[in-house]
Design a protein around this motif. Structure first.
Motif, short mmCIF file in Angstrom:
data_model
loop_
_atom_site.label_atom_id
_atom_site.label_comp_id
_atom_site.label_asym_id
_atom_site.label_seq_id
_atom_site.Cartn_x
_atom_site.Cartn_y
_atom_site.Cartn_z
N THR A 45 -2.61 65.86 -59.00
CA THR A 45 -2.73 64.55 -58.38
C THR A 45 -3.78 63.76 -59.13
O THR A 45 -4.95 64.15 -59.15
N TYR A 46 -3.38 62.65 -59.72
CA TYR A 46 -4.29 61.87 -60.54
C TYR A 46 -4.91 60.74 -59.74
O TYR A 46 -4.26 60.13 -58.88
N GLU A 47 -6.15 60.42 -60.06
CA GLU A 47 -6.82 59.29 -59.43
C GLU A 47 -6.31 57.99 -60.05
O GLU A 47 -5.79 57.95 -61.17
N GLN A 48 -6.48 56.94 -59.31
CA GLN A 48 -6.03 55.63 -59.78
C GLN A 48 -6.71 55.28 -61.09
O GLN A 48 -7.92 55.44 -61.24
N GLY A 49 -5.92 54.81 -62.03
CA GLY A 49 -6.46 54.40 -63.32
C GLY A 49 -6.50 55.50 -64.37
O GLY A 49 -6.82 55.23 -65.53
N VAL A 50 -6.17 56.72 -63.99
CA VAL A 50 -6.16 57.83 -64.95
C VAL A 50 -4.73 58.05 -65.42
O VAL A 50 -3.82 58.25 -64.62
N GLU A 51 -4.54 58.01 -66.73
CA GLU A 51 -3.19 58.12 -67.29
C GLU A 51 -2.74 59.58 -67.31
O GLU A 51 -3.30 60.41 -68.05
N LYS A 52 -1.71 59.89 -66.56
CA LYS A 52 -1.25 61.27 -66.48
C LYS A 52 -0.64 61.77 -67.78
O LYS A 52 -0.68 62.95 -68.09
N ASP A 53 -0.08 60.85 -68.58
CA ASP A 53 0.50 61.25 -69.86
C ASP A 53 -0.57 61.45 -70.92
O ASP A 53 -0.33 62.09 -71.95
N LYS A 54 -1.71 60.89 -70.67
CA LYS A 54 -2.83 61.00 -71.61
C LYS A 54 -3.62 62.28 -71.33
O LYS A 54 -4.06 62.97 -72.23
N PHE A 55 -3.80 62.56 -70.07
CA PHE A 55 -4.57 63.73 -69.64
C PHE A 55 -3.63 64.68 -68.89
O PHE A 55 -3.41 64.56 -67.69
N LEU A 56 -3.11 65.64 -69.66
CA LEU A 56 -2.16 66.58 -69.09
C LEU A 56 -2.89 67.75 -68.45
O LEU A 56 -3.73 68.38 -69.08
N ILE A 57 -2.52 68.03 -67.21
CA ILE A 57 -3.17 69.11 -66.49
C ILE A 57 -2.14 70.16 -66.10
O ILE A 57 -1.07 69.83 -65.57
N ASN A 58 -2.50 71.41 -66.36
CA ASN A 58 -1.65 72.53 -66.00
C ASN A 58 -2.47 73.55 -65.23
O ASN A 58 -3.57 73.89 -65.63
N HIS A 59 -1.94 74.01 -64.11
CA HIS A 59 -2.65 75.00 -63.28
C HIS A 59 -1.68 76.13 -63.00
O HIS A 59 -1.11 76.22 -61.91
N ALA A 60 -1.49 76.97 -64.02
CA ALA A 60 -0.42 77.96 -63.98
C ALA A 60 -0.75 79.19 -63.16
O ALA A 60 0.15 79.92 -62.75
N SER A 61 -2.05 79.44 -62.93
CA SER A 61 -2.39 80.63 -62.17
C SER A 61 -3.56 80.32 -61.24
O SER A 61 -4.13 79.23 -61.31
N LEU A 62 -3.90 81.26 -60.40
CA LEU A 62 -4.99 81.05 -59.45
C LEU A 62 -6.36 81.07 -60.10
O LEU A 62 -7.37 80.82 -59.42
N THR A 63 -6.43 81.37 -61.39
CA THR A 63 -7.73 81.43 -62.04
C THR A 63 -7.83 80.55 -63.28
O THR A 63 -8.85 80.56 -63.96
N LEU A 64 -6.79 79.79 -63.59
CA LEU A 64 -6.82 79.00 -64.83
C LEU A 64 -6.19 77.64 -64.66
O LEU A 64 -5.07 77.51 -64.17
N SER A 65 -6.94 76.62 -65.08
CA SER A 65 -6.40 75.27 -65.18
C SER A 65 -6.77 74.73 -66.56
O SER A 65 -7.85 75.06 -67.09
N THR A 66 -5.88 73.97 -67.16
CA THR A 66 -6.18 73.39 -68.46
C THR A 66 -6.00 71.88 -68.43
O THR A 66 -5.15 71.35 -67.71
N LEU A 67 -6.85 71.21 -69.20
CA LEU A 67 -6.76 69.77 -69.38
C LEU A 67 -6.52 69.51 -70.86
O LEU A 67 -7.30 69.98 -71.69
N THR A 68 -5.44 68.82 -71.18
CA THR A 68 -5.16 68.48 -72.56
C THR A 68 -5.29 66.98 -72.73
O THR A 68 -4.59 66.22 -72.06
N VAL A 69 -6.19 66.58 -73.62
CA VAL A 69 -6.34 65.17 -73.95
C VAL A 69 -5.41 64.92 -75.13
O VAL A 69 -5.63 65.43 -76.23
N THR A 70 -4.34 64.18 -74.88
CA THR A 70 -3.34 63.98 -75.92
C THR A 70 -3.66 62.74 -76.75
O THR A 70 -4.18 61.74 -76.24
N SER A 71 -3.37 62.83 -78.05
CA SER A 71 -3.59 61.72 -78.97
C SER A 71 -4.95 61.07 -78.70
O SER A 71 -5.04 59.89 -78.34
N ALA A 72 -5.98 61.88 -78.85
CA ALA A 72 -7.33 61.42 -78.51
C ALA A 72 -7.79 60.26 -79.37
O ALA A 72 -7.47 60.19 -80.57
N HIS A 73 -8.54 59.37 -78.75
CA HIS A 73 -9.13 58.24 -79.45
C HIS A 73 -10.63 58.22 -79.17
O HIS A 73 -11.09 58.86 -78.21
N PRO A 74 -11.39 57.49 -79.98
CA PRO A 74 -12.85 57.48 -79.78
C PRO A 74 -13.28 57.15 -78.35
O PRO A 74 -14.27 57.70 -77.86
#
Lengths: 110, 116
Positions: B57-86
């Motif tokens: 669940t993304y907060e208002q103003g946060v681009e979900k396609d830019k910041f991909l979040i995966n929570h595949a297990s009860l002990t691991l979540s990942t955040l991927t910043v795609t096509s990062a810019h300065p």
């Protein structure tokens, strides 16, 4: 949503003195209030917390008070030491989310 | 207390590349993890809430396609910043809520991202 305000933004005390940081919140539905200490370049660490059914909680030199009627809670650090120097954040849990104050930079002078 | 491990602690990347940040709860199960962004001398800004086995669940103003979040297990979540810019350069912090103690949130040590 919830709005948490924190004061002061900076606080300088002499070693051995007490420090008090205050926070207010806006939504009476908030029911859990943790305090975090963040050192430079590190993540926040939980130092003490209080639930809405309790008015005060103490852990050695640290205490937190909560006034639900006035919607404010405070962190009290007694006998401050240089290692207490850090940024402190208050937070309020409102349903599934945590809302943070703007932080207080505490400087304890030896 | 409970431990949340976040890696890497620091990453420098070129503009246009993607960066993955991992957040692990080491000694407890976390059905919910949170991702925050912190600007210098500022408070923590909640970006998204990550629930195990479901979409974040993304907060208002946060681009979900830019910041991909995966929570595949009860002990691991990942955040991927795609096509990062300065402008994505920042301090990213994860936290995990102990399944056994729903009110307590434990933070990782943070990741300093610098995009050149």
């Amino acid at each position: 949503g919830e709005n948490v305000e924190q004061h002061p933004s900076t606080l300088s005390v002499q070693e051995g003195d007490s420090a008090v940081i205050k926070c207010t919140y806006s939504d009476s539905a908030s029911n859990y209030f943790p305090w975090y200490k963040q050192e430079l370049g590190k993540g926040p660490q939980l130092i003490i917390d209080i639930r809405s059914n309790v008015g005060e909680k103490k852990d050695q030199r640290i205490a937190v008070t909560l006034n639900k009627t006035a919607k404010h809670f405070s962190l009290h650090i007694t006998e401050t030491q240089p290692e207490d120097s850090a940024v402190y954040f208050c937070a309020a849990k409102n349903f599934n989310k945590f809302y943070f104050g703007s932080g207080t930079k505490l400087n304890v002078k030896p | 207390g409970a431990v949340v491990s976040q890696h890497p602690s620091r990453v420098i990347c070129k503009s246009g590349t993607s960066v993955k940040i991992e957040c692990r709860s080491l000694d407890f199960q976390a059905t919910t993890m949170f991702w925050y962004r912190q600007f210098p001398k500022k408070s923590l800004m909640l970006m998204a809430t990550s629930n195990e086995g479901s979409k974040a669940t993304y907060e208002q103003g946060v681009e979900k396609d830019k910041f991909l979040i995966n929570h595949a297990s009860l002990t691991l979540s990942t955040l991927t910043v795609t096509s990062a810019h300065p402008e994505d350069s920042s301090f990213y912090i994860c936290s995990a809520r102990d399944r056994a103690g729903p009110n307590i949130q434990y933070f990782g040590a943070g990741t300093r991202l610098s995009v050149l």
